[in-house]
Structures are given as C-alpha cells and as structure tokens.
Write a protein that holds these residues in place. Structure first.
Motif, mmCIF file in Angstrom:
data_model
loop_
_atom_site.group_PDB
_atom_site.id
_atom_site.type_symbol
_atom_site.label_atom_id
_atom_site.label_comp_id
_atom_site.label_asym_id
_atom_site.label_seq_id
_atom_site.Cartn_x
_atom_site.Cartn_y
_atom_site.Cartn_z
ATOM 1 N N ARG A 155 7.095 21.730 18.240
ATOM 2 C CA ARG A 155 7.341 20.452 17.426
ATOM 3 C C ARG A 155 6.984 19.457 18.136
ATOM 4 N N ASP A 156 6.526 18.203 17.567
ATOM 5 C CA ASP A 156 6.530 17.093 18.268
ATOM 6 C C ASP A 156 7.427 15.823 18.098
ATOM 7 N N ASN A 157 7.909 15.769 17.077
ATOM 8 C CA ASN A 157 8.874 14.342 16.804
ATOM 9 C C ASN A 157 10.093 14.520 17.503
ATOM 10 N N VAL A 158 10.606 13.268 17.942
ATOM 11 C CA VAL A 158 11.935 13.320 18.329
ATOM 12 C C VAL A 158 12.652 12.004 17.345
ATOM 13 N N ILE A 159 13.739 12.202 17.094
ATOM 14 C CA ILE A 159 14.516 11.094 16.260
ATOM 15 C C ILE A 159 15.635 10.855 17.251
ATOM 16 N N CYS A 160 15.879 9.499 17.458
ATOM 17 C CA CYS A 160 16.783 8.943 18.413
ATOM 18 C C CYS A 160 17.717 7.882 17.325
ATOM 19 N N PHE A 161 18.429 7.004 18.068
ATOM 20 C CA PHE A 161 19.362 6.213 17.338
ATOM 21 C C PHE A 161 19.367 4.923 17.616
ATOM 22 N N THR A 162 19.671 3.800 16.659
ATOM 23 C CA THR A 162 19.642 2.562 16.741
ATOM 24 C C THR A 162 20.749 2.077 17.980
ATOM 25 N N GLY A 163 20.491 1.323 19.119
ATOM 26 C CA GLY A 163 21.407 0.991 20.056
ATOM 27 C C GLY A 163 21.602 2.028 21.089
ATOM 28 N N PRO B 110 11.003 17.554 8.917
ATOM 29 C CA PRO B 110 11.801 18.423 9.814
ATOM 30 C C PRO B 110 10.871 19.413 10.422
ATOM 31 N N ARG B 111 10.193 19.979 9.526
ATOM 32 C CA ARG B 111 9.534 21.230 10.404
ATOM 33 C C ARG B 111 8.522 20.810 11.465
ATOM 34 N N ASP B 112 8.185 19.346 11.766
ATOM 35 C CA ASP B 112 7.559 18.824 12.788
ATOM 36 C C ASP B 112 8.460 18.178 13.754
ATOM 37 N N THR B 113 9.796 18.142 13.675
ATOM 38 C CA THR B 113 10.684 17.515 14.562
ATOM 39 C C THR B 113 11.330 18.497 15.646
ATOM 40 N N ALA B 114 11.154 18.166 16.790
ATOM 41 C CA ALA B 114 11.620 18.925 17.855
ATOM 42 C C ALA B 114 13.086 18.990 18.057
ATOM 43 N N ALA B 115 13.717 17.410 18.074
ATOM 44 C CA ALA B 115 14.895 17.507 18.440
ATOM 45 C C ALA B 115 15.528 16.106 17.821
#
Length: 426
Positions: free
Chosen positions: A127-135, A196-201
């Motif tokens: 998968r390609d996507n990465v989710i990070c956080f504000t700050g 979600p199905r495209d989100t790695a981490a």
C-alpha cells in the motif's frame, strides 16, 4: 580562533539556511557544560537537541570510539560487514518492544530512519498511503517534510511535497483537542482522504518533540493500535527524540504497553556519533528485496561502537532511574513557577522529557512566543542554552543530560527563574 573571527567566517561561507543564529562557538564540552571559543562557560540544557542523554563526551563512549579507530573506520557494511553492526542489531532486537521477533536496519539520522520505515511499510503491505499527525516532526528530507505536522521553517521554501501523506489531529487537550477528537479525526481521515485498503501505516510520536512535548495517553496509543489492526495497517512509532531513556523508559511507548510494528530511533543512541535505526517485526522488515535497504555510511563501525558503549552505560549507571529522578526534580520546580509566575503554565514531564508553556493569559491559554524568544535570548546571555518548540513557539523544553550534576542543574534552573522574573516584573 575566537568567536568574532568564527562568526565572520560563518557569515561569509555558511549558507544562510544552515547557519546557526548563535554567536558563540563550542571549543570543548564535558557532561552538561560547554566552553566557547572565548573561554566562556555555558550550561547546556539542549543536549544537541536530545542527543546527549548521557552527557557530552562520556568517558566510556569516548574510549570505545578511540578503540574502534585503531581497528576499522569504514568498509560499507553491505560490502564487508563487521561485528559492531550485528551486535547493535542483536541488542536493539532484544530491547525494542515491537511485536514478535525484531529485525534491524541501521542508518545515519532520524530522517533516514523514518524514510526507511515508510519504505519497509509500503513493501510489507503493498500500500502507498501514510497517515501522520498535526504537530509531528520527522525530519528534513522530502518525504519526512511531507510527514511533518508543521510547515515553517522546514518546508516553507521547497515547493511541492511528496503525495500520499495524510494528516490526523494529535490529542492536546490543553489546546482543545481531546483524545476523542483526535480518534474521531483519524477515523474521518480514513473515511474521507486515505482509504484504509490503500494505507500502509500510521506514524506518530508517543510524545511530540518539536510539536511541544505533549504526551499521548496510553489509551489513545492503544486505540491507534486497534485501528491499525482493524484495517491491516502498520503502526510506526517515531522515538527519535523520546527514545533512549529520555522519558524514564528506554522508549516512551513502553509507558503504554503498546507494541508497534516498527520503531525508529536516533539522537541519544550513540551519544553524539551519527547513527539511527529502524526496528520492526521480522516479517515486516524482511518484506523488501535484497540490497533494498542501506547506504554508504549506514551503521558505521565507529558509531556502532559508540552505541554499544551507550547501552553498557545505561545498565551500569542506572540511566533510566536517573531520568525518572531528574524528571521529578524538574516537575517540582516547574510547579512552583506555575504557582508563582503569571507567564508559566501547563507544566509537564514524562521522565526527564519536560516542558512548560509561556503564556500571556493562563485562563485562555494564550501563547506568548515573543516572551518565549526573549527568555531563550536572556538565558543565553547569562550562560545557559535553552530551547523553545511547539506549534505556537511558546514551549520551553528541557533536554539537559540525564547525567547532569545536581549543582549544575540547580544553577541552570536558577538562571531560568531569574530570567522569567526579570522579563515579567520589570
């Protein structure tokens, strides 16, 4: 050369974006003290931005580096491996709380560790996507700039950032973002932006570093772990600043009992020598092909020797216990300042990862970045290096060596208190 001469060279030859605004130049250092090129003694509450948890030039680390210099300085471990690399990998596998059996790759910096963690996650999940956080802060390479939850000064002038990076709110109740708000924000990101199905981490710091030393609660970290598991995403924890004993545990995530899939680390793992690591579950770390991870200098023999020495110091000198004790001392002093001074608010610490906010109005939690900058400037004039951070530029963070002598600690804290009083009671 003296400070004035060195400043002239800096102005002429060092790129403005890389030049330090400081006008004093380090000549020598020991534990929590630095002497500049003019012979001035300076107390160091910055520790090279969290790199020196066991102090400048710890004798055991210095000796390990000298001994290694008499053997091998460089071969490139992918060309000719050496004992230090595999010994560091063994130690980190044993000590790092990832799920299952851990495997390790070494790199040179925190940003490199995060870059490689994303590469590994993409290889392991497809998968390609990465989710990070504000700050959040993860580095100054292009991928990590995209991952950072703060634009200035890191990404202001550098054009378009890499894609497939998405953002969720980090829980900071003091600034109106509750744990529930943050979890709902993460779930909304998964609904509206990052399938979600495209989100790695999902990548997060258990304690924000540059973002202001705000710690995520154990319940929030457990909830993130559950969301990752629900959707088959990996949980990557960035311990570059919070790791290696800063919080009273070797890694801050240990306070929650959560086991991530990957943990990144750097800074204090080698007491000033350049090294970082990605430690993850074996199947995850082995997902990419042969020769897909590494670099010319990654895990150099000298840095590996320093890392092994640091780990021995942690055990022999009970550094984790010292970190907790230092945090308690800081928390007690901060609480007094919060009670006595109108500008000090939201004092906090997790072990020795300690901070407070400088405000103009405690009731409204109004940040005062101008006073924060003045405090750091005045402290430097009085012989103390002090760092600010935070989305609003009003957090004072404390990263002095855990090994700091009591008398030096008290001298530095007295300077902070005197500066606060001078600036607010004039």
């Amino acid at each position: 050369m003296n400070n004035a001469q060195l400043n002239e060279l800096k102005t002429r030859y060092v790129a403005s974006g890389a030049a330090s605004p400081a006008t004093q130049f380090a000549e020598r250092a020991e534990n929590a003290l630095i002497w500049d090129a003019d012979g001035n003694r300076i107390i160091d509450f910055a520790g090279g931005i969290g790199v020196l948890n066991i102090g400048h030039r710890h004798p055991k680390v210095v000796q390990a580096v000298k001994d290694q210099l008499d053997k091998v300085m460089h071969t490139c471990q992918t060309v000719m491996p050496y004992e230090g690399y595999v010994k560091v990998a063994e130690k980190l596998s044993q000590l790092t709380p990832v799920r299952g059996h851990g495997k390790v790759m070494l790199a040179n910096s925190g940003a490199e560790a995060l870059e490689n963690a994303v590469k590994v996650a993409r290889a392991a999940t497809g998968r390609d996507n990465v989710i990070c956080f504000t700050g959040g802060y993860h580095g100054r390479t292009f991928m990590t700039m995209a991952m950072n939850g703060k634009v200035a000064p890191y990404a202001t002038d550098f054009g378009s950032m890499p894609g497939n990076v998405f953002r969720a709110p980090y829980p900071v109740p003091y600034h109106g973002v509750s744990e529930e708000d943050a979890l709902n924000g993460l779930k909304m990101t998964l609904k509206t932006d990052a399938n979600p199905r495209d989100t790695a981490a999902v990548v997060l710091e258990p304690v924000l570093g540059e973002g202001g030393f705000y710690a995520a609660s154990p319940s929030f970290l457990k909830a993130v772990r559950e969301i990752c598991d629900e959707h088959g995403m990996l949980m990557i924890v960035d311990e570059v600043q919070s790791g290696f004993g800063r919080t009273g545990k070797l890694f801050a995530i240990e306070h929650s009992g959560v086991e991530p899939d990957i943990i990144t680390m750097a800074k204090s793992m080698a007491d000033g020598m350049p090294i970082s690591a990605v430690v993850g579950t074996d199947k995850v770390m082995d997902a990419s092909g042969g020769n897909s991870l590494g670099g010319t200098y990654t895990g150099s023999p000298v840095s590996c020797a320093a890392t092994l020495a640091v780990l021995e110091v942690f055990e022999e000198e009970k550094i984790l216990e010292k970190s907790q004790a230092l945090g308690d001392k800081l928390g007690e002093r901060f609480a007094k300042w919060q009670q006595d001074l109108a500008c000090v608010d939201n004092v906090r610490h997790l072990g020795a990862m300690a901070a407070f906010d400088v405000v103009s109005d405690k009731t409204k939690h109004t940040p005062d970045a101008e006073l924060t900058g003045a405090l750091c400037k005045k402290a430097r004039e009085k012989g103390l290096i002090l760092l600010s951070c935070g989305l609003y530029g009003n957090t004072i963070r404390f990263l002095m060596p855990v090994t700091i002598e009591d008398e030096v600690l008290e001298e530095g804290l007295d300077i902070v208190e005197a500066c606060l009083k001078e600036l607010t009671q004039a």
